[in-house]
Design an enzyme around this catalytic site. Structure first.
Site, PDB file in Angstrom:
ATOM      1  N   SER A  67       0.801  -1.240   0.000  1.00 16.48           N
ATOM      2  CA  SER A  67       0.000   0.000   0.000  1.00 16.48           C
ATOM      3  C   SER A  67       0.821   1.271   0.000  1.00 16.48           C
ATOM      4  CB  SER A  67      -0.938   0.019   1.204  1.00 16.48           C
ATOM      5  OG  SER A  67      -2.065  -0.744   0.902  1.00 16.48           O
ATOM      6  N   LYS A  70       0.418   3.450  -2.908  1.00 21.44           N
ATOM      7  CA  LYS A  70      -0.742   4.346  -3.053  1.00 21.44           C
ATOM      8  C   LYS A  70      -0.323   5.813  -3.019  1.00 21.44           C
ATOM      9  CE  LYS A  70      -3.750   0.775  -1.086  1.00 21.44           C
ATOM     10  NZ  LYS A  70      -4.472   0.289   0.098  1.00 21.44           N
ATOM     11  N   TYR A 194      -4.021  -2.919 -10.326  1.00 25.07           N
ATOM     12  CA  TYR A 194      -3.862  -2.623  -8.888  1.00 25.07           C
ATOM     13  C   TYR A 194      -2.965  -3.661  -8.196  1.00 25.07           C
ATOM     14  CZ  TYR A 194      -5.130  -2.341  -3.949  1.00 25.07           C
ATOM     15  OH  TYR A 194      -5.079  -2.275  -2.573  1.00 25.07           O
ATOM     16  N   TYR A 241      -4.681   3.554   7.948  1.00 27.41           N
ATOM     17  CA  TYR A 241      -6.042   3.009   8.095  1.00 27.41           C
ATOM     18  C   TYR A 241      -6.636   3.439   9.429  1.00 27.41           C
ATOM     19  CZ  TYR A 241      -3.960   0.274   4.389  1.00 27.41           C
ATOM     20  OH  TYR A 241      -3.308  -0.103   3.260  1.00 27.41           O
ATOM     21  N   VAL A 259       1.057  -3.688   3.929  1.00 25.12           N
ATOM     22  CA  VAL A 259       0.982  -4.975   4.625  1.00 25.12           C
ATOM     23  C   VAL A 259       2.244  -5.829   4.444  1.00 25.12           C
ATOM     24  CG1 VAL A 259      -1.528  -5.259   4.826  1.00 25.12           C
ATOM     25  CG2 VAL A 259      -0.367  -6.026   2.753  1.00 25.12           C
TER      26      VAL A 259
HETATM   27  N1  GLU Z   1      -2.377  -5.310  -1.858  1.00 25.39           N
HETATM   28  C1  GLU Z   1      -2.913  -5.138  -0.524  1.00 25.39           C
HETATM   29  C2  GLU Z   1      -4.409  -5.235  -0.601  1.00 25.39           C
HETATM   30  O1  GLU Z   1      -4.967  -4.697  -1.507  1.00 25.39           O
HETATM   31  C3  GLU Z   1      -2.495  -3.817   0.023  1.00 25.39           C
HETATM   32  C4  GLU Z   1      -2.948  -3.581   1.451  1.00 25.39           C
HETATM   33  C5  GLU Z   1      -1.907  -2.905   2.302  1.00 25.39           C
HETATM   34  O2  GLU Z   1      -0.722  -2.903   1.992  1.00 25.39           O
HETATM   35  O3  GLU Z   1      -2.274  -2.376   3.359  1.00 25.39           O
HETATM   36  O4  GLU Z   1      -5.048  -5.852   0.221  1.00 25.39           O
END
Ligand code: GLU
Length: 306
Positions: A67, A70, A194, A241, A259
């Site tokens: 993530s 992003k 994605y 988050y 993650v």
């Molecule tokens: N590829 C992971 C997902 O979409 C990213 C989530 C993350 O890194 O927090 O669930």
């Protein structure tokens, strides 16, 4: 403090204490390929605005930044469509988990912010528009390589395939948004892009360098100053988050977690920091990475709050 002189010893001390802690959290296992990662790894890297760099531990080991991509994706999408991005995705913290479905239903398919999964899927869908997934991902990689000044940054195809096979929740989010008209492409196309975006692999040293585009100083100026500030505001309020408030309280700096166990943190005008430890806390953010950032911020007196 003079952040320069003792930086190496601060980092080595954090690596020797927090980095070796037996209580390391739990690696993400909902993506099978990430479940295989050895949790006994820890790395950290700091790039100062004047170009000086420091690192400790496993700072040269590439890991899945997930993530954290992003941050680059939202910069890319804003570069492409400007402020109109905000008609499709909000700028408010979610207070829910990264892959929450309930919030999306309550808000008619318009995700709260670009850092929760649903919002990031909209962001990907935006920079994908008008290109093939290969071209769009090429643009993303170019942006990250320019930011890091390093051509040796790649997508880990095994991780991308692993998540494509098992990312049912993310597909559900995409289908739900498509039903509300908030996805321009077929869910399979956007999600393929994605999942590949999330599978970018970088070391702490590469990641810290790539964050300099938000810091100022000698880093590359890939976005305007206003945009850099706004991306940092989103990192501060939404980057962890439903643990974003806790991270702001403990660390006091804008950050984005993934993650894979990485966290990118910006000290405005001063530094870009990357930390990596694969074990996660209950919010899905790196457990030791958060502790290490808290210690570094405390010892350097770095904070956005006076
Ligand atoms: N590829 C992971 C997902 O979409 C990213 C989530 C993350 O890194 O927090 O669930």
């Amino acid at each position: 403090m003079d952040a320069i002189t003792p930086m190496q010893s601060i980092l080595d001390d954090i690596n020797a204490t927090i980095g070796q802690s037996p209580d390391r959290g739990k690696v993400a296992d909902y993506i099978p390929e990430l479940a295989k990662i050895d949790p006994n790894q820890f790395g950290m890297a700091v790039c100062l605005a004047d170009g000086r760099e420091f690192h400790t531990g496993d700072a040269d080991t590439p890991f899945s930044i997930q993530s954290i991509t992003k941050v680059f994706a939202v910069a890319l999408a804003l570069g492409k469509v400007g402020e109109s991005l905000w008609s499709r995705v909000g700028r408010e913290p979610s207070g829910t988990s990264f892959d929450s479905i309930t919030l999306l239903e309550r808000e008619q398919g318009r995700p709260r912010n670009p850092f929760i999964n649903a919002g990031a899927i909209v962001t990907t869908d935006t920079y994908l528009d008008g290109s093939t997934p290969r071209e769009a991902l090429g643009g993303l990689l170019r942006f990250i390589r320019d930011a890091a000044d390093d051509a040796d940054i790649h997508i880990d195809e095994t991780v991308a395939q692993s998540e494509t096979r098992t990312g049912h929740r993310n597909f559900a989010l995409a289908h739900y948004m498509r039903s509300h008209g908030n996805l321009l492409h077929a869910p399979e196309l956007t999600m393929g892009t994605y999942f590949h975006q999330c599978a970018v692999a970088m070391s702490c040293r590469q990641l810290a360098r790539s964050g300099r585009f938000l810091v100022g100083g000698v880093g590359p100026r890939l976005v305007t100053k206003t945009r850099a500030r706004r991306i940092q505001a989103l990192m501060m309020t939404c980057g962890h988050y439903d643990g974003s408030g806790d991270f702001a309280f403990r660390v006091g700096l804008p950050g984005k977690s993934g993650v894979g166990g990485g966290i990118l943190v910006i000290v405005p005008g001063q530094a870009s920091i990357a930390v990596w430890s694969p074990g996660l806390n209950a919010y899905g953010n790196s457990k030791l990475g958060t502790e290490a950032m808290e210690a570094l911020a405390h010892q350097t007196d770095w904070s956005v709050f006076s």
